[in-house]
Design an enzyme around this catalytic site. Sequence first.
Site, PDB file in Angstrom:
ATOM      1  N   ASP A   1      -0.024   4.980   0.933  1.00  0.00           N
ATOM      2  CA  ASP A   1      -0.351   6.107   1.861  1.00  0.00           C
ATOM      3  C   ASP A   1      -0.380   5.417   3.352  1.00  0.00           C
ATOM      4  O   ASP A   1      -1.244   4.611   3.415  1.00  0.00           O
ATOM      5  CB  ASP A   1      -1.687   6.799   1.775  1.00  0.00           C
ATOM      6  CG  ASP A   1      -1.883   7.663   0.236  1.00  0.00           C
ATOM      7  OD1 ASP A   1      -1.351   8.930   0.456  1.00  0.00           O
ATOM      8  OD2 ASP A   1      -1.928   6.981  -0.310  1.00  0.00           O
TER       9      ASP A   1
ATOM     10  N   ASP B   1       0.638  -1.153  -0.130  1.00  0.00           N
ATOM     11  CA  ASP B   1      -0.021   0.090  -0.002  1.00  0.00           C
ATOM     12  C   ASP B   1       0.943   1.161  -0.295  1.00  0.00           C
ATOM     13  O   ASP B   1       2.194   1.188   0.235  1.00  0.00           O
ATOM     14  CB  ASP B   1      -0.923   0.116   1.310  1.00  0.00           C
ATOM     15  CG  ASP B   1      -1.803   1.121   1.296  1.00  0.00           C
ATOM     16  OD1 ASP B   1      -2.393   1.321   0.465  1.00  0.00           O
ATOM     17  OD2 ASP B   1      -1.705   1.825   2.461  1.00  0.00           O
TER      18      ASP B   1
ATOM     19  N   ASP C   1      -1.655  -0.912   5.868  1.00  0.00           N
ATOM     20  CA  ASP C   1      -1.994  -0.278   7.001  1.00  0.00           C
ATOM     21  C   ASP C   1      -3.468  -0.160   7.389  1.00  0.00           C
ATOM     22  O   ASP C   1      -3.868   0.326   8.494  1.00  0.00           O
ATOM     23  CB  ASP C   1      -1.335   1.068   7.454  1.00  0.00           C
ATOM     24  CG  ASP C   1      -2.031   2.055   6.679  1.00  0.00           C
ATOM     25  OD1 ASP C   1      -2.379   1.814   5.395  1.00  0.00           O
ATOM     26  OD2 ASP C   1      -2.339   3.169   7.006  1.00  0.00           O
TER      27      ASP C   1
END
Length: 226
Positions: free
Chosen positions: A10, A8, A167
């Site tokens: 961001d 991922d 996250d």
Amino acid sequence: MRKLVLFDFDGTLADTAPDLALAANQQRERQGLPPLPYEQLRPMASQGARGLLRVALGLVPEDPNYEAHRLQFLADYESCMNQHAALFPGVRELLDTIHNHGHAWGIVTNKLEYLARPIIRHLGLETESAAIVGGDTAGHAKPHPAPLLYAAQQAGFEPHDCLYVGDDARDIVAGKAAGMPTIAIRYGYGCPEEIPDWQADAVADSPADIWQAVQKLSAASNKGTA
């Protein structure tokens, strides 16, 4: 066996929250509202316009004014998105370690590709990444597995030879649906207390921990296919 580690973006590779929060507060300024504290906006960074507009203006996609505000948010963000964006400490070393051990890495983000690529380029990652997939690249966004499967195909790997690191809960859902071992990280924008509920294959507190998890999961995967 050579692996592809997909990330991922961001909140996992890059800290983009300051610029996202800036764009969110610009929406409040347009409405004559005072800015919100950064700490209140940061947890929404992984949720993009949807999460930030919900917190900043109380808007949800069903609101008749939502689309106009979303487009304005994206325009404001595009104008400021490289002001503060930076790799998290240890990420550059992690990516170098992956490369130096003969593996490949790529990026799968829900950020629209036209926004993602300039930041990825700004941070010096574009030419090294084996695949860059945005939220609109594969016709679906996470938690759908299509973006991860598309990235694996673009990089020339089978899904079972890939790992996905993120996250947010939807990162883990997407990774599992794509048949990839998953690593959840605690230092990003997600809620650390919720991570056990995601049932990721490993949890990392830092980029250095990610490399340790990659090694363990890769070894287990290789045994399973031996």
